[in-house]
Design an enzyme around this catalytic site. Structure first.
Site, PDB file in Angstrom:
ATOM      1  CG  HIS A 164      18.256  56.640  46.880  1.00  0.00           C
ATOM      2  ND1 HIS A 164      17.461  56.644  45.751  1.00  0.00           N
ATOM      3  CD2 HIS A 164      17.519  56.015  47.830  1.00  0.00           C
ATOM      4  CE1 HIS A 164      16.302  56.064  46.014  1.00  0.00           C
ATOM      5  NE2 HIS A 164      16.305  55.678  47.271  1.00  0.00           N
TER       6      HIS A 164
ATOM      7  CG  ASP B 220      12.265  54.802  46.966  1.00  0.00           C
ATOM      8  OD1 ASP B 220      13.356  55.216  47.416  1.00  0.00           O
ATOM      9  OD2 ASP B 220      12.095  53.646  46.539  1.00  0.00           O
TER      10      ASP B 220
ATOM     11  CD  GLU C 284      18.497  52.872  47.264  1.00  0.00           C
ATOM     12  OE1 GLU C 284      18.172  52.349  48.346  1.00  0.00           O
ATOM     13  OE2 GLU C 284      17.728  52.929  46.277  1.00  0.00           O
ATOM     14  CD  GLU C 285      15.217  52.819  44.071  1.00  0.00           C
ATOM     15  OE1 GLU C 285      15.213  51.593  44.274  1.00  0.00           O
ATOM     16  OE2 GLU C 285      14.522  53.614  44.725  1.00  0.00           O
TER      17      GLU C 285
ATOM     18  CG  ASP D 134      15.984  55.169  50.914  1.00  0.00           C
ATOM     19  OD1 ASP D 134      15.104  55.686  50.204  1.00  0.00           O
ATOM     20  OD2 ASP D 134      16.597  54.135  50.600  1.00  0.00           O
TER      21      ASP D 134
ATOM     22  CG  HIS E 102      10.456  50.587  43.720  1.00  0.00           C
ATOM     23  ND1 HIS E 102      11.352  49.558  43.805  1.00  0.00           N
ATOM     24  CD2 HIS E 102      11.024  51.626  44.372  1.00  0.00           C
ATOM     25  CE1 HIS E 102      12.418  49.942  44.479  1.00  0.00           C
ATOM     26  NE2 HIS E 102      12.239  51.204  44.833  1.00  0.00           N
TER      27      HIS E 102
END
Length: 533
Positions: free
Chosen positions: A288, A300, A334-335, A363, A461
């Site tokens: 992603h 990420d 994706e998130e 990922d 994140h």
């Protein structure tokens, strides 16, 4: 990796995959089975591994960082940062001789405008958003002032196995208007929330299970999803510690305020297909491209995106011809709930699913406190076996690392990344992962190095997920494994993948599309690590 701030969607345009041109001067990548040129295959794998380096991948990551820095600090789906990153990848592919195409789609995303959670009695405590609680995606709005907390069928002892809130009977005698305190475990969060709402709860607090699961955090704050809109009351995720405190307190009361706004995100997947290779044996190599809104998303999932980019570029330079058609995919959304990969699978149709031999998912492959995780395709460790063929994918990765004297550890197919739609449609899948918010154990630290008791990625994140948040050594090791897998599975049409009758014609896709497909608002599902158990 999908674990927080997930959303829902609305399907718009249908696009076709792009054509990725691979030169034909060099010998074809041959199969690895008996009598099918295993030596030539090994040679191509070794050449590709030498060509794809951590240094070249980190160069791409610096560009991803540069783009994020100039566009609001992130590369989230639907933003200029995401579009500019995709344009950069397209430019490189075209220079290498590729033709690329975007697959546009749209979805609805729920933004949080205001979120407050506090214990009023017996001990006043204001909980901190993200650090101590987070609203479930697709949660209803509302405000509850000093609501009484009622635990529902929880288990704080032993292995803390829990079916809390999974059955309507769990709420027998539940006082209407109270706040339901339910424990993670056994069923979707959406099921727990729906049962609580039906019983008259004014809000739901879901706390983590409090058990040890390798590669997963079952103690910290839950960043979960309800899968779709429909629950009309606030639903929050929190940690095991806070849940246990509320469950054991005398007559606890809490206050909750949640206000949200629903917006439409217009975005796209970037796809590229090899011109050479059997189109009835497609190998989808995916990562992603989008980040969360809170940061640039370099680990990420810049690491996965940049790695498959380098593999595609170096394949072109080697002028290798795959026997099976390769589809390189940079997923969006994706998130926000695996939107791009779900959309891709929803557009395949039964024939397209039958022609998809397998999915390789990458990922987060450069975590700073890493473990070399391989997805548990045979289900031997976690019980969730992937579709037939997934075990062979796992074995290929494990054997590759073993050949280099490197240990691996299994990780669960928990639905938190883009393999989920493929598995649900009956397509074999596998891939690599170096860890997210989970906590590294003493045993893992002894085997893989790093620091026990700390997250695999302490910047997961967050704004600090920058180019400095990547372990170059593990990135190089993972890149070698990616290169080897692409060379291996791009070449095995003549001997290995006899599963089309299994996943292409047994109704798996029709069932998936009925239960999980795009319905005018988009994909809806609460499966996986964010939605269940």
């Amino acid at each position: 990796m999908r674990a927080t701030r997930k959303s829902m969607m609305t399907a718009t345009a249908v696009a076709t995959g792009a054509i990725l041109v691979l030169g034909s001067a060099a010998p074809a990548i041959a199969g690895t089975g008996p009598g099918h040129g295993g030596d030539r295959h090994t040679s191509v794998s070794q050449q590709l591994q030498r060509a794809v380096s951590a240094h070249s991948i980190e160069k791409r990551l610096r560009t991803f960082q540069w783009i994020a820095d100039r566009y609001d600090g992130n590369r989230a789906a639907g933003t200029e940062g995401h579009e500019k990153t995709a344009a950069y990848i397209e430019k490189l592919l075209k220079r290498a001789g590729y033709s690329t195409e975007r697959q546009p789609f749209s979805y609805e995303k729920v933004n949080i405008d205001r979120a407050e959670f506090s214990q009023v009695s017996p001990d006043p405590v204001d909980y901190v958003l993200e650090d101590e609680f987070y609203p479930m995606d697709y949660s209803g709005e509302g405000a509850v002032e000093e609501g009484a907390v009622t635990p529902v069928d929880i288990n704080l002892d032993g292995d803390r196995a829990s079916t809390s809130g999974c059955e309507a009977e769990d709420f027998a005698g539940f006082p209407a208007g109270d706040i339901a305190l339910v424990q993670r475990g056994s069923c979707d969060f959406a099921t727990k929330a729906a049962n609580a709402e039906a019983a008259g709860a004014s809000a739901v607090v879901v706390f983590n299970q409090g058990n040890d699961v390798p590669g997963d955090d079952r103690f910290g704050v839950i960043f979960g999803t309800l899968g779709e809109l429909g629950i009309g009351i606030p639903v929050l995720g929190t940690s095991f510690e806070i849940g246990e405190t509320l469950a054991t307190a005398t007559d606890p009361t809490v206050s909750i305020v949640l206000e949200t706004t629903t917006v439409t995100v217009d975005t796209f997947n970037l796809l590229a297909r090899s011109k050479k290779g059997d189109p009835t044996e497609q190998v989808v190599v995916g990562a992603h491209l989008d980040s969360v809104a809170e940061g640039p998303g370099i680990n990420d999932n810049g690491t996965g995106s940049a790695t498959i980019l380098e593999v595609a570029l170096k394949l072109a330079k080697l002028k290798a011809k795959p026997a099976n058609q390769l589809v390189f995919a940079w997923w969006s959304g994706e998130e926000d709930g695996l939107q791009g990969s779900d959309y891709y699978v929803s557009q395949l149709g039964e024939e397209g699913v039958a022609n998809t031999a397998l999915n390789l998912n990458f990922d987060m492959v450069g975590s700073p406190n890493p473990v070399r995780f391989v997805y548990d395709g045979d289900g031997s460790e976690f019980g969730d076996e992937g579709p037939e063929g997934s075990a062979e994918i796992e074995a290929t990765f494990v054997e590759h690392f073993a050949s280099k004297g490197l240990e691996t550890a299994p990780t669960e197919f928990d639905g938190r990344s883009d393999y989920a739609a493929f598995i649900d449609a009956g397509i074999p899948a596998g891939g690599l992962f170096t860890g997210a918010e989970g906590i590294k154990t003493e045993e893992e630290a002894a085997i893989f190095g790093g620091t026990a008791g700390e997250p695999y990625d302490p910047c997961y994140h967050q704004a600090c997920d920058t180019k400095d948040n990547v372990d170059g050594a593990v990135l190089g090791q993972m890149a070698d494994a990616v290169a080897h897998a692409v060379a291996t599975f791009g070449s095995v049409s003549s001997w290995g993948w006899g599963w089309h009758g299994h996943h292409g014609h047994d109704g798996s896709w029709k069932k998936w599309n009925k239960n999980h497909g795009w319905d005018g608002r988009g994909f809806h599902g609460s499966h996986g690590g964010d939605g269940k158990r």
